[in-house]
Write an enzyme that holds these catalytic residues in place. Structure first.
Site, PDB file in Angstrom:
ATOM      1  N   GLU A 159     -88.887   1.210 -28.075  1.00 47.68           N
ATOM      2  CA  GLU A 159     -87.741   1.850 -27.397  1.00 47.68           C
ATOM      3  C   GLU A 159     -86.406   1.888 -28.238  1.00 47.68           C
ATOM      4  OE1 GLU A 159     -90.110   1.881 -23.029  1.00 47.68           O
ATOM      5  OE2 GLU A 159     -87.927   1.570 -23.344  1.00 47.68           O
ATOM      6  N   THR A 217     -95.361   3.544 -35.905  1.00 52.65           N
ATOM      7  CA  THR A 217     -96.014   3.354 -37.705  1.00 52.65           C
ATOM      8  C   THR A 217     -97.355   4.281 -37.169  1.00 52.65           C
ATOM      9  OG1 THR A 217     -94.980   1.029 -38.445  1.00 52.65           O
ATOM     10  CG2 THR A 217     -96.668   2.326 -38.890  1.00 52.65           C
ATOM     11  N   GLN A 268     -80.571  -6.011 -60.732  1.00 50.84           N
ATOM     12  CA  GLN A 268     -79.201  -6.631 -61.739  1.00 50.84           C
ATOM     13  C   GLN A 268     -79.798  -7.177 -62.823  1.00 50.84           C
ATOM     14  OE1 GLN A 268     -76.779  -5.785 -59.852  1.00 50.84           O
ATOM     15  NE2 GLN A 268     -75.240  -6.824 -61.352  1.00 50.84           N
ATOM     16  N   GLY A 315     -80.258  -4.016 -64.562  1.00 49.47           N
ATOM     17  CA  GLY A 315     -78.848  -2.698 -64.614  1.00 49.47           C
ATOM     18  C   GLY A 315     -79.490  -1.098 -64.315  1.00 49.47           C
ATOM     19  N   GLU A 319     -91.440  -5.449 -36.683  1.00 48.17           N
ATOM     20  CA  GLU A 319     -91.887  -7.139 -36.027  1.00 48.17           C
ATOM     21  C   GLU A 319     -90.569  -7.931 -35.778  1.00 48.17           C
ATOM     22  OE1 GLU A 319     -93.910  -5.547 -35.163  1.00 48.17           O
ATOM     23  OE2 GLU A 319     -95.776  -4.988 -36.609  1.00 48.17           O
ATOM     24  N   GLU A 325     -82.454 -11.183 -36.045  1.00 52.64           N
ATOM     25  CA  GLU A 325     -81.730 -12.629 -35.647  1.00 52.64           C
ATOM     26  C   GLU A 325     -83.020 -12.786 -34.557  1.00 52.64           C
ATOM     27  OE1 GLU A 325     -78.998 -10.034 -38.008  1.00 52.64           O
ATOM     28  OE2 GLU A 325     -80.855  -9.542 -37.250  1.00 52.64           O
TER      29      GLU A 325
END
Length: 343
Positions: free
Chosen positions: A74, A105, A291, A294, A318, A322
């Site tokens: 939510e 999803t 990188q 390039g 999922e 944190e």
């Protein structure tokens, strides 16, 4: 290709492959952008349904006659799912569901949803959240969400006094959150980690080939130490990620939790570690590969920019980075698991 219901029990026509085998298949297929979907696959929650529910929902989903979505997140409690605002109130033999789910999803094309709603907010996950099977024809609506991710089409689901019969409750009233974690922990353990490795291996292979053929100041990029270090770091990262993937899959296989849904503290912790490490790994690899290429790396002539966009969400859905760190730390600090004792 011979794949059908790789996670589905044989009694429903599936291959009933164990997690380690599933992980290998998902890893290899994720090296391509072909929108491959496993026929005969359904959310593992449906195997916890009673026999009547299996006939009405599980079997049609396995056979491809009905599409299902998992409706938990939510807007106000995406990572704190136990604080959900969607409510379910009993009315005679029915439940009335009100609220909104977001980032779902497949929600815009689903025929029915596995919906989690609060039947008693004061109890949270311990007796206060119930899982329901809710057909679209019962009245919920969906709105597609446009994101930068090309292969992920989430939706918002809107429930406005949606009436659901008592027989559509999954398991016991108030104890539906365990089914949500049954689904999420296994995605953390060996689904997203496998996708991460497959994409990273494909991109690194492209970078190695490019470094050997692209010249700069008269020499191949491969002779530049800066490029060598990027390739070495990426290769090392990938091999470390495989350790997490196959340890997590093997533990799920040993415990039988991929069938029963009874995830142990060990599996919850290891699956959180696997998802945390592997999702960050693939983001580091795609950044280095871009990188190395390039300017060509950001063009749509190559798939790198698409992977760059696609894998970023791995660190969010999922369980965000944190939240995964919080889970790992809490289990260690509360001594639900001990340092060095994860199998």
């Amino acid at each position: 290709m011979g794949f059908w219901g790789i996670e589905t029990p044989e009694e429903y026509g599936g291959a009933n492959m164990p997690p380690t085998t599933q992980a290998i298949i998902k890893l290899e297929l994720s090296k391509s952008f072909v929108p491959f979907k496993f026929g005969g696959w359904v959310h593992n929650i449906l195997f916890s349904c009673n026999e009547d529910q299996k006939q009405r929902y599980l079997i049609p989903a396995v056979q491809g006659e009905k599409a299902v979505c998992f409706a938990l997140s939510e807007a106000s409690s995406a990572s704190d799912a136990t604080n959900m605002q969607t409510t379910a109130k009993k009315d005679g033999n029915d439940w009335i569901i009100n609220g909104e789910k977001i980032w779902i999803t497949g929600g815009h094309s689903a025929d029915f949803a596995i919906v989690f709603a609060a039947n008693d907010k004061s109890k949270g996950a311990k007796g206060g959240i119930t899982a329901f099977l809710v057909d679209r024809e019962m009245g919920w609506k969906s709105e597609l969400i446009d994101t930068m991710v090309s292969n992920h089409e989430p939706a918002t689901l809107i429930f406005d006094n949606v009436r659901v019969p008592e027989e559509n409750v999954i398991g016991e009233v108030g104890y539906g959150f365990k089914y949500a974690m049954q689904f999420i922990n296994h995605n953390r353990g060996y689904v997203i980690p496998a996708y991460s490795i497959g994409a990273a291996e494909r991109m690194l292979s492209m970078a190695v080939e490019y470094a050997n053929t692209r010249t700069s100041f008269g020499k191949p990029l491969a002779e530049r130490q800066a490029i060598q270090w990027m390739i070495a770091n990426s290769a090392t990262d990938i091999e470390a990620a495989k350790g997490f993937l196959f340890r997590s899959a093997a533990l799920a296989e040993k415990e039988g939790s991929w069938k029963t849904g009874n995830d142990s503290n060990q599996f919850r912790t290891l699956s959180s570690m696997a998802k945390l490490y592997n999702a960050n790994m693939v983001n580091r690899v795609v950044d280095d590969v871009m990188q190395i290429f390039g300017g060509m790396g950001v063009t749509k002539e190559l798939p790198i920019e698409r992977w760059y966009r696609n894998v970023r969400v791995y660190r969010i859905f999922e369980g965000s980075d944190e939240m995964l760190r919080r889970t790992i730390a809490k289990n260690l600090l509360n001594e639900k698991i001990k340092v060095g004792e994860i199998e």
